[in-house]
Enzyme design. Structure first.
Site, short mmCIF file in Angstrom:
data_model
loop_
_atom_site.label_atom_id
_atom_site.label_comp_id
_atom_site.label_asym_id
_atom_site.label_seq_id
_atom_site.Cartn_x
_atom_site.Cartn_y
_atom_site.Cartn_z
N LYS A 1 0.84 -1.21 0.00
CA LYS A 1 0.00 0.00 0.00
C LYS A 1 0.87 1.26 0.00
O LYS A 1 0.62 2.18 -0.75
CB LYS A 1 -0.90 0.04 1.25
CG LYS A 1 -1.86 -1.10 1.38
CD LYS A 1 -2.82 -0.89 2.55
CE LYS A 1 -2.15 -0.82 3.90
NZ LYS A 1 -1.51 -2.04 4.35
N ARG B 1 -8.39 1.17 10.38
CA ARG B 1 -7.88 -0.17 10.65
C ARG B 1 -8.95 -1.06 11.27
O ARG B 1 -8.73 -2.23 11.48
CB ARG B 1 -6.76 -0.11 11.68
CG ARG B 1 -5.33 0.12 11.22
CD ARG B 1 -4.79 -0.89 10.30
NE ARG B 1 -3.45 -1.33 10.60
CZ ARG B 1 -2.34 -0.71 10.24
NH1 ARG B 1 -2.39 0.44 9.59
NH2 ARG B 1 -1.16 -1.22 10.52
N ARG C 1 11.63 -6.38 4.14
CA ARG C 1 11.49 -4.95 3.89
C ARG C 1 12.60 -4.13 4.56
O ARG C 1 12.93 -4.34 5.72
CB ARG C 1 10.13 -4.51 4.43
CG ARG C 1 9.82 -3.06 4.23
CD ARG C 1 8.36 -2.84 4.14
NE ARG C 1 7.69 -2.93 5.43
CZ ARG C 1 6.37 -2.72 5.57
NH1 ARG C 1 5.63 -2.44 4.54
NH2 ARG C 1 5.82 -2.81 6.76
N ARG D 1 12.26 -1.94 10.10
CA ARG D 1 11.33 -1.47 11.13
C ARG D 1 11.29 -2.45 12.30
O ARG D 1 11.33 -3.66 12.09
CB ARG D 1 9.92 -1.34 10.54
CG ARG D 1 9.75 -0.08 9.73
CD ARG D 1 8.47 -0.06 8.97
NE ARG D 1 7.30 -0.59 9.68
CZ ARG D 1 6.06 -0.52 9.21
NH1 ARG D 1 5.83 0.06 8.05
NH2 ARG D 1 5.06 -1.01 9.89
N ARG E 1 0.70 -8.89 13.72
CA ARG E 1 0.09 -7.86 12.87
C ARG E 1 -0.86 -8.48 11.85
O ARG E 1 -1.91 -7.92 11.55
CB ARG E 1 1.18 -7.05 12.16
CG ARG E 1 1.88 -6.08 13.10
CD ARG E 1 3.16 -5.54 12.51
NE ARG E 1 2.94 -4.75 11.32
CZ ARG E 1 3.84 -4.58 10.36
NH1 ARG E 1 5.02 -5.18 10.44
NH2 ARG E 1 3.57 -3.82 9.33
P1 AMP Z 1 1.71 0.44 9.48
O1 AMP Z 1 2.93 1.19 9.13
O2 AMP Z 1 0.48 1.01 8.85
O3 AMP Z 1 1.84 -1.04 9.24
O4 AMP Z 1 1.48 0.61 11.06
C1 AMP Z 1 2.43 0.16 12.01
C2 AMP Z 1 1.79 0.06 13.39
O5 AMP Z 1 1.28 1.35 13.79
C3 AMP Z 1 0.57 -0.86 13.47
O6 AMP Z 1 0.95 -2.21 13.68
C4 AMP Z 1 -0.18 -0.27 14.67
O7 AMP Z 1 0.43 -0.62 15.88
C5 AMP Z 1 0.04 1.22 14.46
N1 AMP Z 1 -1.02 1.83 13.62
C6 AMP Z 1 -0.88 2.36 12.36
N2 AMP Z 1 -2.07 2.80 11.90
C7 AMP Z 1 -2.98 2.55 12.86
C8 AMP Z 1 -4.37 2.76 12.98
N3 AMP Z 1 -5.10 3.32 11.99
N4 AMP Z 1 -5.00 2.36 14.13
C9 AMP Z 1 -4.30 1.79 15.14
N5 AMP Z 1 -2.98 1.54 15.09
C10 AMP Z 1 -2.30 1.92 13.97
#
Ligand code: AMP
Length: 215
Positions: free
Chosen positions: A13, A88, A127, A160, A171
């Site tokens: 994404k 989410r 990644r 990360r 996740r």
């Molecule tokens: P991402 O980079 O989108 O995979 O997000 C990494 C982490 O940030 C996730 O595993 C959550 O812990 C937190 N996170 C990101 N976006 C959200 C969201 N919309 N709601 C809750 N937690 C989030």
């Protein structure tokens, strides 16, 4: 163009969002990026978010909703936006609908990037991201020319914290339980446009532009 990106962690994404930004000049609002920035800066919000992120769990809705609302009110969102990693869960999607109605900037589409579950693990463990410019690589599929160094700007690449195996499993579980139902949520509104997220980044981007009706 006002879109939300749907798809599992590792579906690509963020990569597609970055290409849309480069081509159409609209901002990407990635809640994950905003949260990581807060963690890096050691803000109170970042400190609260880190414990959830390290475990692969969702940060509480109230925290994320506040961040998104502040961001959407910035001037650059008037020409459109790409929401990446938000909403989410159904609660966030409902709150987003209310927020957008009050700001008079409702969504045009929900773009789903679909990748077979088996591929996601390799994509996530492989990644690597550039500390300086954010360019993303994958040591299995799209390796940098020199290990650990960004092809684009020459700076250091990092993995990360939440791209480690145990956290990734969590996740993906969280995605299946809480985020995947959003396909239905937006499907019922007739807003979902899907693309297969496998193949080259450029080919996927072509399909993205096609389904979104972009030239
Ligand atoms: P991402 O980079 O989108 O995979 O997000 C990494 C982490 O940030 C996730 O595993 C959550 O812990 C937190 N996170 C990101 N976006 C959200 C969201 N919309 N709601 C809750 N937690 C989030």
């Amino acid at each position: 163009m006002r879109i939300v990106l749907l798809g599992a962690p590792g579906a690509g994404k963020g990569t597609q969002a970055k290409k849309l930004i480069d081509k159409y000049g609209i901002p990407q609002i990635s809640t994950g990026d905003i949260l990581r920035q807060n963690v890096a800066e050691g803000t109170p919000l970042g400190k609260e978010a880190k414990s959830y992120m390290d475990k692969g769990e969702l940060v509480p809705d109230r925290v994320v909703l506040g961040l998104v609302e502040d961001r959407l009110k910035k001037d650059d969102c008037k020409k459109g936006y790409i929401l990446d990693g938000f909403p989410r869960n159904t609660k966030q999607a409902e709150e987003l609908d209310k927020m957008l109605a009050s700001l008079d900037m409702s969504l045009t589409a929900a773009l789903s990037v679909d990748v077979p579950f088996e591929d996601l693990m390799k994509r996530l463990t492989g990644r690597r991201t550039c500390k300086a410019c954010g360019q993303m690589f994958n040591i299995y599929f799209n390796a940098p020319k020199k290990e650990g160094v960004c092809d684009k700007c020459g700076k250091e690449l990092f993995q990360r914290d939440d791209d480690k195996e145990a956290t990734i499993k969590k996740r993906l579980e969280v995605y299946n339980a809480q985020t995947a139902p959003l396909m239905d949520y937006y499907g019922k509104k007739g807003m979902v446009k899907s693309v297969q997220g496998t193949g080259s980044i450029d080919d996927i981007f072509k399909k993205v532009c096609e389904v979104l009706g972009l030239k």
